[in-house]
Design a protein around this motif. Structure first.
Motif, PDB file in Angstrom:
ATOM      1  N   HIS B 123       0.806  -1.234   0.000  1.00 57.66           N
ATOM      2  CA  HIS B 123       0.000   0.000   0.000  1.00 57.66           C
ATOM      3  C   HIS B 123       0.836   1.280   0.000  1.00 57.66           C
ATOM      4  O   HIS B 123       0.317   2.374   0.247  1.00 57.66           O
ATOM      5  N   THR B 124       2.111   1.140  -0.344  1.00 54.75           N
ATOM      6  CA  THR B 124       2.992   2.296  -0.523  1.00 54.75           C
ATOM      7  C   THR B 124       2.468   3.231  -1.607  1.00 54.75           C
ATOM      8  O   THR B 124       2.762   4.429  -1.615  1.00 54.75           O
ATOM      9  N   CYS B 125       1.656   2.698  -2.500  1.00 49.05           N
ATOM     10  CA  CYS B 125       1.017   3.500  -3.551  1.00 49.05           C
ATOM     11  C   CYS B 125       0.231   4.676  -2.986  1.00 49.05           C
ATOM     12  O   CYS B 125      -0.037   5.647  -3.697  1.00 49.05           O
ATOM     13  N   THR B 126      -0.117   4.639  -1.698  1.00 49.60           N
ATOM     14  CA  THR B 126      -0.826   5.730  -1.016  1.00 49.60           C
ATOM     15  C   THR B 126      -0.151   7.083  -1.229  1.00 49.60           C
ATOM     16  O   THR B 126      -0.818   8.108  -1.411  1.00 49.60           O
ATOM     17  N   HIS B 127       1.190   7.093  -1.176  1.00 48.00           N
ATOM     18  CA  HIS B 127       1.941   8.351  -1.157  1.00 48.00           C
ATOM     19  C   HIS B 127       1.918   9.077  -2.497  1.00 48.00           C
ATOM     20  O   HIS B 127       2.353  10.223  -2.589  1.00 48.00           O
ATOM     21  N   GLY B 128       1.413   8.399  -3.525  1.00 50.72           N
ATOM     22  CA  GLY B 128       1.197   9.062  -4.807  1.00 50.72           C
ATOM     23  C   GLY B 128       0.215  10.215  -4.692  1.00 50.72           C
ATOM     24  O   GLY B 128       0.176  11.090  -5.565  1.00 50.72           O
ATOM     25  N   ALA B 129      -0.552  10.259  -3.621  1.00 52.80           N
ATOM     26  CA  ALA B 129      -1.496  11.357  -3.403  1.00 52.80           C
ATOM     27  C   ALA B 129      -0.801  12.712  -3.401  1.00 52.80           C
ATOM     28  O   ALA B 129      -1.410  13.734  -3.666  1.00 52.80           O
ATOM     29  N   PHE B 130       0.518  12.708  -3.118  1.00 54.80           N
ATOM     30  CA  PHE B 130       1.294  13.949  -3.069  1.00 54.80           C
ATOM     31  C   PHE B 130       1.989  14.251  -4.401  1.00 54.80           C
ATOM     32  O   PHE B 130       2.816  15.160  -4.471  1.00 54.80           O
ATOM     33  N   GLY B 131       1.725  13.453  -5.426  1.00 57.16           N
ATOM     34  CA  GLY B 131       2.421  13.648  -6.692  1.00 57.16           C
ATOM     35  C   GLY B 131       3.790  13.008  -6.693  1.00 57.16           C
ATOM     36  O   GLY B 131       4.706  13.442  -7.387  1.00 57.16           O
ATOM     37  N   ALA B 132       3.953  11.949  -5.875  1.00 53.83           N
ATOM     38  CA  ALA B 132       5.215  11.203  -5.814  1.00 53.83           C
ATOM     39  C   ALA B 132       5.042   9.869  -6.523  1.00 53.83           C
ATOM     40  O   ALA B 132       3.921   9.377  -6.663  1.00 53.83           O
ATOM     41  N   PHE B 133       6.180   9.282  -6.949  1.00 49.11           N
ATOM     42  CA  PHE B 133       6.143   7.909  -7.450  1.00 49.11           C
ATOM     43  C   PHE B 133       6.505   7.011  -6.275  1.00 49.11           C
ATOM     44  O   PHE B 133       7.661   6.984  -5.835  1.00 49.11           O
ATOM     45  N   ALA B 134       5.518   6.317  -5.743  1.00 49.65           N
ATOM     46  CA  ALA B 134       5.699   5.517  -4.535  1.00 49.65           C
ATOM     47  C   ALA B 134       5.188   4.118  -4.816  1.00 49.65           C
ATOM     48  O   ALA B 134       4.028   3.948  -5.166  1.00 49.65           O
TER      49      ALA B 134
END
Lengths: 174, 428
Positions: B123-134
């Motif tokens: 669920h690291t994909c969560t941090h994409g909410a900030f415009g990051a590649f996670a």
């Protein structure tokens, strides 16, 4: 390199997830070997017996989206400590697929019709698959028949298998 | 030809491209927790390479089983704790200061637009909410990340959701992502980034965007990603105010982290979501989704509000808003886990904890807890849980149990009724 030649375990289902491959309650183990008895313990598949059916197997043949869900590398490890180093499927979840190659194991994708043929022609008999990495061919044999199937192996995947995984590769290079 | 946001992040971080479809990227962050990191640490030690590439870029937390429940989990915590001390990893969050990784790391300001992030957690994909590649990775990728600060990825492909209209009362980001997963199916986004754009996303809080991006993996996606905007800047402001003279300046700097108008997508979906209803899962796959109205009356035994999907303050406010002055059904038990100590403190100050307790909820410490049946809240065979988490896999919360994924609003309302119900029944 690991052993890529041996008996096949057919798992006739799509979307087999990492919780089924190794349930979360076993993630408290800190050695790979400790995972051995629990491989596929929660697999939802009629007639499957995880104590008997995985014995002496080296290759898994299955359907779509194998290894979906959690990122746990415990899933490939649980296969590895049981001697299973190859999974052949129609498709894989990204993290599971990468984890396999990162461990120097193989996640081989075949088109649906080839997977269908493997199930139709071989799943009823004791079947052996040998993976030839150099030629990118699978040698499939049962007591009744045999065939050779081509597969695609990307450059990066191949080098990971040959070098025994991503840690070895990256450590030499970066 | 323009570029997508993920392509731009790849371009800014590429160390090399050893094969046409393989991009080795420099990492801005390596996040660690006590389940998937210890084996990476012990392997590095066994190889005589017990080193870290940059302790300031590594963040670690004990979150899955906390407090430790037995000797094995105590050992996992110890391996992580000793390692963090040994390598002077300053941002290590132990019990008392720990929270669910994908809630506490953004809350501490560790995630910024344009970053590359890996963690041994899907669920690291969560941090994409900030415009990051996670991206979630396995232990071997994590190990190389810790040692070398790099990770390899395939060429990024992106699918885009342009979400128009407005969410109706009682319908939240969770309902929207369940609907999207139903549309995509569980492998519809495999090896792809999912870009969430449009007026609906623009209106969303960071908490809601994290809920949306959190479940990208349930459709197979590598990351869910949103464009940074003033909402992003406001959320991060405490941590970036020394870096930028004003919020406008920060926004201007971050505005490079968006896709070009002529970027190439695998597919673009356009939806007007104004008619979307509250959604809930049935069965054992996250794409098995129906409207709450179709599932109304389904019996439940346990309610769980928490996790990296829906354990944030906004979620607790919504649930408490429904539970205020009411009691849960005698036929159910209910658990709420605020995702971080800061969220817990806010919930206490705002009187939410009292509402939960008065309604008959058990309030636990911040932890991943019941979500994956590892430490608490485990179901008995044949039981059903109304849960704000992200996975309904067979056995996920306990062998023989069924998990129905839903929003905090639907979970709270279902706790009162004892069966799945539309939260609009209890609207204030």
């Amino acid at each position: 390199m690991k052993n890529f030649n041996g008996k096949v375990l057919f798992l006739d289902r799509s979307d087999i997830n990492t919780d089924e491959i190794i349930p979360a309650k076993y993630l408290t183990e800190i050695t790979k070997e400790a995972l051995k008895p629990y491989l596929l313990e929660d697999l939802s598949l009629k007639g499957f017996d995880n104590k008997e059916d995985i014995k002496d197997k080296v290759v898994v043949v299955t359907r779509e989206n194998f290894g979906c869900g959690s990122s746990r590398e415990h899933a490939p490890w649980a296969l590895e400590v049981n001697g299973i180093n190859v999974v052949i499927a129609e498709s894989f979840a990204r993290i599971f697929r990468q984890n396999m190659f990162n461990c120097g194991m193989m996640a081989i994708e075949l088109p649906k019709e080839k997977i269908d043929n493997l199930f139709n022609n071989y799943s009823g008999s004791i079947t052996n698959i040998e993976v030839d990495i150099e030629k990118a061919k699978l040698f499939v044999t049962s007591s009744e028949q045999s065939e050779v199937i081509d597969f695609e192996l990307g450059g990066f995947d191949k080098v990971l298998v040959q070098e025994g995984g991503w840690v070895n590769y990256a450590d030499n290079r970066y | 030809m323009g570029k997508t946001l993920v392509e731009k992040i790849f371009d800014a971080h590429r160390v090399e491209q050893p094969y046409p479809d393989t991009h080795v990227l420099k990492l801005d962050r390596v996040f660690c927790h006590e389940i998937t990191t210890p084996i990476a640490i012990t392997d590095l030690m066994a190889r005589g390479k017990d080193r870290v590439f940059d302790p300031s870029k590594i963040k670690a937390v004990i979150d899955h089983v906390t407090p430790a429940k037995d000797s094995k989990t105590a050992e996992q915590g110890k391996i992580l704790r000793d390692w963090a001390r040994r390598h002077e990893i300053k941002d290590f969050f132990d019990i008392g200061r720990n929270g669910v990784c994908h809630a506490i790391f953004p809350e501490k300001g560790f995630v910024r637009p344009g970053y590359t992030i890996i963690m041994g957690d899907s669920h690291t994909c969560t941090h994409g909410a900030f415009g990051a590649f996670a991206a979630g990775v396995g232990t071997t990728d994590l190990e190389v990340g810790i040692l070398k600060g790099v990770c390899a990825f395939k060429s990024p492909k992106t699918i885009k959701f342009n979400l128009k209209g407005s969410l109706q009362p009682g319908v939240y980001a969770k309902d929207l992502i369940l609907f999207i997963i139903k549309e995509l199916t569980v492998n519809g986004a495999t090896n792809m980034a999912i870009e969430f754009t449009g007026p609906v996303v623009d209106e969303m809080s960071m908490e809601s965007r994290m809920t949306l991006c959190n479940m990208a993996i349930e459709a197979g996606g590598t990351v869910g990603i949103c464009y940074p905007d003033m909402t992003t800047v406001e959320y991060l402001w405490e941590y970036i105010k020394d870096e930028f003279g004003s919020k406008e300046e920060a926004l201007k700097n971050y505005s490079k982290w968006v896709s070009d108008a002529d970027a190439s997508y695998e597919k673009i979906y356009e939806y007007d979501i104004s008619k979307l209803e509250p959604m809930v899962t049935f069965g054992y796959k996250p794409d098995q989704v129906k409207s709450v109205n179709e599932m109304t009356g389904t019996k439940i035994d346990q309610i769980y509000i928490g996790s990296c999907t829906n354990g944030r303050i906004e979620d607790l406010r919504i649930a408490a808003g429904i539970l205020k002055g009411k009691m849960i059904s005698d036929n159910v038990r209910a658990i709420v886990s605020p995702a971080t100590p800061a969220i817990y403190t806010m919930a206490l100050k705002e009187g939410l904890i009292e509402i939960f307790q008065s309604a008959g909820f058990c309030v636990t410490n911040p932890t991943c807890g019941a979500c994956l049946g590892m430490s608490n809240g485990v179901l008995a065979s044949g039981e059903a849980c109304a849960s704000t988490t992200n996975r309904n896999f067979n056995g996920r919360m306990g062998k023989g149990g069924v998990v129905h994924l839903m929003s905090p609003a639907t979970a709270a309302a279902s706790a009162i009724t004892g069966t799945i119900v539309n939260s609009q029944l209890y609207k204030g």
